[in-house]
Motif scaffolding. Structure first.
Motif, PDB file in Angstrom:
ATOM      1  N   SER A 101      41.251  17.949  15.037  1.00  0.00           N
ATOM      2  CA  SER A 101      42.620  18.410  14.861  1.00  0.00           C
ATOM      3  C   SER A 101      42.687  19.932  14.943  1.00  0.00           C
ATOM      4  N   GLN A 102      43.914  20.429  15.048  1.00  0.00           N
ATOM      5  CA  GLN A 102      44.128  21.875  15.076  1.00  0.00           C
ATOM      6  C   GLN A 102      43.681  22.511  13.765  1.00  0.00           C
ATOM      7  N   VAL A 103      43.888  21.782  12.654  1.00  0.00           N
ATOM      8  CA  VAL A 103      43.482  22.318  11.357  1.00  0.00           C
ATOM      9  C   VAL A 103      41.975  22.525  11.320  1.00  0.00           C
ATOM     10  N   THR A 104      41.233  21.567  11.846  1.00  0.00           N
ATOM     11  CA  THR A 104      39.771  21.685  11.883  1.00  0.00           C
ATOM     12  C   THR A 104      39.338  22.847  12.764  1.00  0.00           C
ATOM     13  N   LEU A 105      40.015  23.012  13.896  1.00  0.00           N
ATOM     14  CA  LEU A 105      39.672  24.117  14.794  1.00  0.00           C
ATOM     15  C   LEU A 105      39.936  25.465  14.122  1.00  0.00           C
ATOM     16  N   VAL A 106      41.012  25.535  13.359  1.00  0.00           N
ATOM     17  CA  VAL A 106      41.303  26.775  12.630  1.00  0.00           C
ATOM     18  C   VAL A 106      40.200  27.049  11.618  1.00  0.00           C
ATOM     19  N   GLU A 107      39.769  26.006  10.921  1.00  0.00           N
ATOM     20  CA  GLU A 107      38.698  26.180   9.934  1.00  0.00           C
ATOM     21  C   GLU A 107      37.392  26.599  10.610  1.00  0.00           C
ATOM     22  N   LEU A 108      37.117  26.034  11.785  1.00  0.00           N
ATOM     23  CA  LEU A 108      35.890  26.386  12.505  1.00  0.00           C
ATOM     24  C   LEU A 108      35.924  27.823  13.018  1.00  0.00           C
ATOM     25  N   SER A 109      37.129  28.337  13.238  1.00  0.00           N
ATOM     26  CA  SER A 109      37.257  29.695  13.770  1.00  0.00           C
ATOM     27  C   SER A 109      37.053  30.769  12.708  1.00  0.00           C
ATOM     28  N   ASP A 110      36.863  30.376  11.476  1.00  0.00           N
ATOM     29  CA  ASP A 110      36.592  31.334  10.404  1.00  0.00           C
ATOM     30  C   ASP A 110      35.195  31.924  10.624  1.00  0.00           C
ATOM     31  N   ILE A 111      35.105  33.239  10.785  1.00  0.00           N
ATOM     32  CA  ILE A 111      33.816  33.870  11.092  1.00  0.00           C
ATOM     33  C   ILE A 111      32.850  33.814   9.916  1.00  0.00           C
ATOM     34  N   ASN A 112      33.332  33.352   8.757  1.00  0.00           N
ATOM     35  CA  ASN A 112      32.433  33.166   7.622  1.00  0.00           C
ATOM     36  C   ASN A 112      31.729  31.814   7.665  1.00  0.00           C
ATOM     37  N   ASN A 113      32.050  31.029   8.705  1.00  0.00           N
ATOM     38  CA  ASN A 113      31.340  29.769   8.891  1.00  0.00           C
ATOM     39  C   ASN A 113      29.837  30.049   8.997  1.00  0.00           C
ATOM     40  N   PRO A 114      28.982  29.241   8.361  1.00  0.00           N
ATOM     41  CA  PRO A 114      27.535  29.524   8.355  1.00  0.00           C
ATOM     42  C   PRO A 114      26.938  29.747   9.735  1.00  0.00           C
ATOM     43  N   VAL A 115      27.348  28.972  10.721  1.00  0.00           N
ATOM     44  CA  VAL A 115      26.787  29.129  12.067  1.00  0.00           C
ATOM     45  C   VAL A 115      27.185  30.478  12.659  1.00  0.00           C
ATOM     46  N   LEU A 116      28.455  30.855  12.485  1.00  0.00           N
ATOM     47  CA  LEU A 116      28.915  32.126  13.041  1.00  0.00           C
ATOM     48  C   LEU A 116      28.317  33.308  12.277  1.00  0.00           C
ATOM     49  N   ARG A 117      28.109  33.142  10.989  1.00  0.00           N
ATOM     50  CA  ARG A 117      27.459  34.218  10.215  1.00  0.00           C
ATOM     51  C   ARG A 117      26.028  34.433  10.717  1.00  0.00           C
ATOM     52  N   GLU A 118      25.342  33.345  10.991  1.00  0.00           N
ATOM     53  CA  GLU A 118      23.976  33.459  11.513  1.00  0.00           C
ATOM     54  C   GLU A 118      23.979  34.113  12.890  1.00  0.00           C
ATOM     55  N   LEU A 119      24.983  33.769  13.700  1.00  0.00           N
ATOM     56  CA  LEU A 119      25.089  34.378  15.027  1.00  0.00           C
ATOM     57  C   LEU A 119      25.336  35.875  14.914  1.00  0.00           C
ATOM     58  N   SER A 120      26.203  36.283  13.995  1.00  0.00           N
ATOM     59  CA  SER A 120      26.522  37.701  13.851  1.00  0.00           C
ATOM     60  C   SER A 120      25.342  38.502  13.309  1.00  0.00           C
ATOM     61  N   GLU A 121      24.515  37.857  12.482  1.00  0.00           N
ATOM     62  CA  GLU A 121      23.366  38.557  11.895  1.00  0.00           C
ATOM     63  C   GLU A 121      22.191  38.652  12.862  1.00  0.00           C
ATOM     64  N   ASN A 122      21.909  37.573  13.586  1.00  0.00           N
ATOM     65  CA  ASN A 122      20.745  37.534  14.477  1.00  0.00           C
ATOM     66  C   ASN A 122      21.051  37.989  15.895  1.00  0.00           C
ATOM     67  N   CYS A 123      22.293  37.807  16.312  1.00  0.00           N
ATOM     68  CA  CYS A 123      22.679  38.168  17.686  1.00  0.00           C
ATOM     69  C   CYS A 123      23.979  38.954  17.654  1.00  0.00           C
ATOM     70  N   PRO A 124      23.981  40.171  17.134  1.00  0.00           N
ATOM     71  CA  PRO A 124      25.237  40.930  17.007  1.00  0.00           C
ATOM     72  C   PRO A 124      25.930  41.152  18.341  1.00  0.00           C
ATOM     73  N   GLY A 125      25.130  41.386  19.401  1.00  0.00           N
ATOM     74  CA  GLY A 125      25.743  41.594  20.718  1.00  0.00           C
ATOM     75  C   GLY A 125      26.416  40.326  21.219  1.00  0.00           C
ATOM     76  N   THR A 126      25.734  39.183  21.058  1.00  0.00           N
ATOM     77  CA  THR A 126      26.319  37.906  21.475  1.00  0.00           C
ATOM     78  C   THR A 126      27.568  37.593  20.658  1.00  0.00           C
ATOM     79  N   PHE A 127      27.530  37.933  19.383  1.00  0.00           N
ATOM     80  CA  PHE A 127      28.679  37.679  18.521  1.00  0.00           C
ATOM     81  C   PHE A 127      29.893  38.479  18.993  1.00  0.00           C
ATOM     82  N   GLN A 128      29.677  39.761  19.321  1.00  0.00           N
ATOM     83  CA  GLN A 128      30.783  40.571  19.832  1.00  0.00           C
ATOM     84  C   GLN A 128      31.284  40.034  21.171  1.00  0.00           C
TER      85      GLN A 128
END
Length: 676
Positions: free
Chosen positions: A433-460
C-alpha cells in the motif's frame, strides 16, 4: 472462469437456503430464503395472536343456544298439581301461589347445575332459547335462569311451603321440579364456528407479483400467517417447491452474470491484473468474503446491513490497484447484496454515494488520518441520504427510527480502522500500500541507515534518483511513492562491496587490479546482493522488483568496452557483462532505470550545462529504447518524452551555476556560503 464458478458455488450454499423441500421458518426469526413473491392472489388472514384475541372476544360475548322441553315442563306441572291434590289441608290460595310460582320459574327457565355455575362465574351472560320448530330464537338474560334448587327456593319464598305444610309437601314439590332448558351443543358450536368465520374473514389481498417477504426479513406474526396461507394454497393448487428452487436458481444466474461482467472488465481494462492469479484470487475472494458477511448479518436482521462497511471495498481495492477498479468492484458487491437488502433502490443509491466519497477521500492514501476523515464523510453521506430518502417516501420524520443513525456511526468507526484490513491483505497476498511505501521511505529505516553509513556516496545517489524519478512519475501519472521507495532501495546491494563503486571511492580504485570480467561480475552482483538483502529485510515484492529491474538486461558498458579493447579479436561474449534482469515490467521500474542512468552519467560531465545535460539524457534514454529495455513495460513513447524533459529540468537544478564572488570586493572576514 474457475474463480466465477467457485464464487457462485460458495454463494449457492447460502443463497440456496435449506436443501429440504419443506420451508423451515418460525416467528421472530429471519427469512433464510430468497425473496418470496405471490404467484397468485393470496387473502391476508389474521395472524395467530390476532385470531386468538378475536375468538376470545367472541367466546366472551357469544350466547349459547338452549332448546325448551315443553313436554317435560307440562309433565312437571301435572306432577305438582297432583301432589297438591293428594295432600290435604292445603288451602286454595296456597295451591294457587305454588302453581303460579312454579309456572313462573318454568317460564323463566330452569337449567342444570353446571350451567348455573357458569352463569354465576360470569362465563355465560346471555343465552338464546330456540323454539320447538328450531327456527326462532329469543334472547334471555342468563341471570334469570335458575337451577332446580333455585327454583324451589323461589317457590318457597313466594308460597311459604316449609313453614305452612311441613317437609312432606316441600319434598314432593322439590322432586317434581326439573330442567326445561337443555344446552344444544350442536347448534351452539355451529353458530360459534359461523361467528368465527365471519369475524376472521380475510381483511385484504396480496396481489399476484407482490412481495410476501424478503430475504433476511424478520418473520412477524402477520408474515407467518401470510406464508402459511401461501403454503396451503400452493398445496391446493399443486404448486410445489419448484417455484422456490427456480427463484434460487434465478438469483444465482444473476450473480454469475454480474461476476462474468466483472471478470471481463478486468480482462479488458487491466490485462496485467488479469494475468496475475494472485491478483485475481484476491479480488474474487474479497468480493466473496464481503458478500458472505452481508449474508450472515442479514440472516439475523436485514436492517443490520447498515452496519456493514461497504466503503471498505473501494478503499482497499483503490489502495492496491486503481480508482476505476475500486469503484467497479464496489458496485459488484452492492449489486449482489441487493438480493438480500431492504429497500433495494434506497440501498443502491446510498452505497453508490458512499463508494464515491470513499474513493475521493482516500485518493493517494499515505496517512492513517485520511481514513478517519473518510469515515466521517461517509457517516454524513449515509445519514443525510437516508433521512432524505425517508422524507421523500413518507413526507414526515414522526416515525423515523433514529437507531439507524447509530448503525451508521458504528459503520464509520469500523471503517476508520480499515488500515488493519489493508495490513492483513498486504501480508496474505503480498501487496504493497501507499502507507507502507511511505513508511519504507523513512531514511531511519535500518536498511537505509546502513546504506548511509557504509555507502554515503550511494546513499546520496539514491536520494537524488528518488527526487528525479518521483518528479518524472508525477508528470506521467505513475505511482510517485513507489518510484521514490524503489529508488531509495535500488542500490542496497552495494553495501556488500561499497569501495568497488565510484561514488564511494576516495582516490583508490580497486578495479585497477582486476580484469574487466572480474570487475563486471562485482558490479553486476550488487543486483543479486540487493535482492538477498531485501529478502532478509522482508521488503515488499514491488521493491524487490525495482531492485532487479533497474538495470534490466543491460550491460556494464564500460567494462564490456574495456574487454573488447583488450581482446585480440575485438569481440567478447557479452553474457558475463550483462545484468540478469528482467527488463522493467512497469512504468515505475522504467522511470527508475532512466533516472538512475542519467543521474550517474551526469556526474561525469566536465561542464554540466543545459546543452551537455540535454544531449546526455537523450543519448542514454534513446540508447535504452534502442536496446529494447522498455519493450516489456507499458510505458509509452509519449511518457518517455515527458520523462526526458522532467529529468533534464531537474538535473539542471542540481548542477546550476553559482555566482562567483570577486575577491577584491569580498568583505574582510566574511565567510561565503558555498551552498547558496
Amino acid at each position: 472462469m474457475l474463480l466465477i464458478a467457485v464464487t457462485v458455488g460458495v454463494l449457492s450454499l447460502f443463497f440456496g437456503g435449506a436443501s429440504s423441500d419443506a420451508l423451515v421458518y418460525s416467528e421472530g426469526r429471519p427469512w433464510n430464503y430468497p425473496k418470496l413473491i405471490a404467484p397468485f392472489d393470496i387473502p391476508i388472514e389474521y395472524d395467530s395472536v390476532s385470531a386468538s384475541r378475536i375468538k376470545d372476544s367472541i367466546d366472551t360475548n357469544f350466547a349459547p343456544i338452549f332448546y325448551e322441553d315443553e313436554a317435560r315442563e307440562m309433565k312437571a306441572m301435572e306432577n305438582i298439581t297432583a301432589t297438591l291434590e293428594e295432600i290435604s289441608g292445603v288451602s286454595a290460595s296456597m295451591k294457587n301461589k305454588i302453581l303460579e310460582s312454579a309456572q313462573r320459574v318454568f317460564d323463566d327457565g330452569i337449567v342444570d347445575n353446571a350451567t348455573r355455575s357458569k352463569i354465576n362465574s360470569g362465563a355465560i351472560k346471555n343465552v338464546r332459547v330456540i323454539n320447538k320448530q328450531g327456527n326462532e330464537f329469543r334472547a334471555v338474560d342468563a341471570h334469570s335462569l335458575r337451577s332446580t334448587m333455585d327454583a324451589y327456593s323461589y317457590i318457597d319464598s313466594v308460597a311459604g311451603i316449609n313453614m305452612s305444610q311441613g317437609p312432606d309437601l316441600s319434598q314432593l314439590i322439590h322432586s317434581s321440579l326439573t330442567t326445561n332448558l337443555e344446552y344444544d351443543k350442536e347448534k351452539t358450536e355451529a353458530q360459534l364456528e359461523e361467528a368465527y368465520k365471519l369475524a376472521l374473514a380475510p381483511h385484504g389481498v396480496k396481489l399476484t407479483g407482490e412481495r410476501i417477504i424478503d430475504y433476511g426479513e424478520i418473520v412477524t406474526a402477520q408474515k407467518y400467517a401470510l406464508i402459511k396461507t401461501y403454503e396451503r394454497m400452493s398445496a391446493e393448487r399443486n404448486i410445489n417447491n419448484a417455484v422456490r428452487r427456480f427463484s434460487v436458481l434465478g438469483n444465482l444466474v444473476v450473480i454469475a452474470l454480474i461476476l462474468l461482467v466483472y471478470f471481463l472488465y478486468i480482462k479488458i481494462m487491466y490485462p496485467n491484473v488479469y494475468r496475475s492469479l494472485r491478483h485475481m484470487t484476491f479480488l474474487f475472494s474479497f468480493v466473496l468474503v464481503i458478500v458472505l458477511v452481508v449474508y450472515v448479518i442479514a440472516h439475523f436482521r436485514s436492517g443490520l446491513l447498515y452496519l456493514v462497511p461497504f466503503a471498505l471495498v473501494p478503499i482497499v481495492v483503490t489502495v492496491f490497484f486503481s480508482i476505476p477498479l475500486g469503484f467497479f468492484t464496489h458496485m459488484v458487491v452492492v449489486l449482489i447484496s441487493l438480493l438480500v437488502a431492504p429497500e433495494p433502490s434506497d440501498f443502491v443509491i446510498m452505497q453508490f454515494l458512499a463508494g464515491a466519497i470513499a474513493i475521493v477521500s482516500i485518493k493517494g492514501l499515505m496517512q492513517r488520518s485520511q481514513l478517519v476523515v473518510c469515515a466521517f464523510f461517509i457517516f454524513l453521506c449515509y445519514s443525510v441520504t437516508y433521512v432524505a430518502q425517508y422524507l421523500a417516501r413518507n413526507g414526515t420524520l414522526e416515525a423515523f427510527d433514529w437507531h439507524v443513525i447509530l448503525y451508521f456511526a458504528v459503520n464509520s468507526i469500523v471503517l476508520s480502522f480499515a488500515y488493519f484490513g489493508i495490513f492483513i491483505v498486504e501480508k496474505i497476498f503480498g501487496f504493497t500500500s501507499q502507507v507502507t511505501l511511505v513508511e519504507l521511505s523513512d531514511i531511519n529505516n535500518p536498511v537505509l541507515r546502513e546504506l548511509s553509513e557504509n555507502c554515503p556516496g550511494t546513499f546520496q545517489h539514491s536520494l537524488q534518483v528518488a527526487t528525479l524519478a518521483g518528479e518524472a512519475a508525477h508528470q506521467v501519472g505513475a505511482s510517485v511513492q513507489l518510484v521514490r521507495a524503489g529508488a531509495l532501495y535500488h542500490d542496497i546491494g552495494k553495501i556488500e562491496n561499497p569501495g568497488f563503486f565510484t561514488e564511494n571511492q576516495s582516490g583508490v580504485n580497486p578495479h585497477d587490479v582486476l580484469t574487466p570480467e572480474q570487475s563486471a561480475a562485482i558490479v553486476i552482483s550488487h543486483v543479486t546482493d540487493g535482492l538477498q538483502r531485501a529478502e532478509r529485510a522482508n521488503l515488499p515484492q514491488v521493491i524487490k522488483d525495482m531492485i532487479v529491474q533497474h538495470h534490466g538486461c543491460g550491460r556494464t558498458r564500460y567494462f564490456y568496452t574495456m574487454a573488447c579493447k583488450q581482446s585480440p579479436t575485438g569481440t567478447v561474449d557479452p553474457a558475463p557483462y550483462t545484468y540478469p534482469g528482467p527488463n522493467p515490467q512497469t512504468r515505475e521500474a522504467a522511470i527508475l532505470m532512466m533516472a538512475d542512468s542519467c543521474e550517474a552519467a551526469t556526474k561525469s560531465l566536465p561542464v554540466p550545462n543545459e546543452e551537455n545535460i540535454t544531449n546526455l539524457v537523450n543519448k542514454i534514454i534513446d540508447g535504452q529504447v534502442a536496446e529494447g529495455l522498455f519493450n516489456e513495460s507499458p510505458i509509452s513513447f509519449k511518457d518517455i518524452a515527458v520523462v526526458k524533459a522532467s529529468l533534464i529540468k531537474r538535473l539542471l537544478t542540481f548542477y546550476h551555476t553559482r555566482v562567483s564572488y570577486p575577491e577584491d570586493i569580498k568583505p574582510e572576514g566574511e565567510v561565503v556560503d558555498e551552498n547558496a
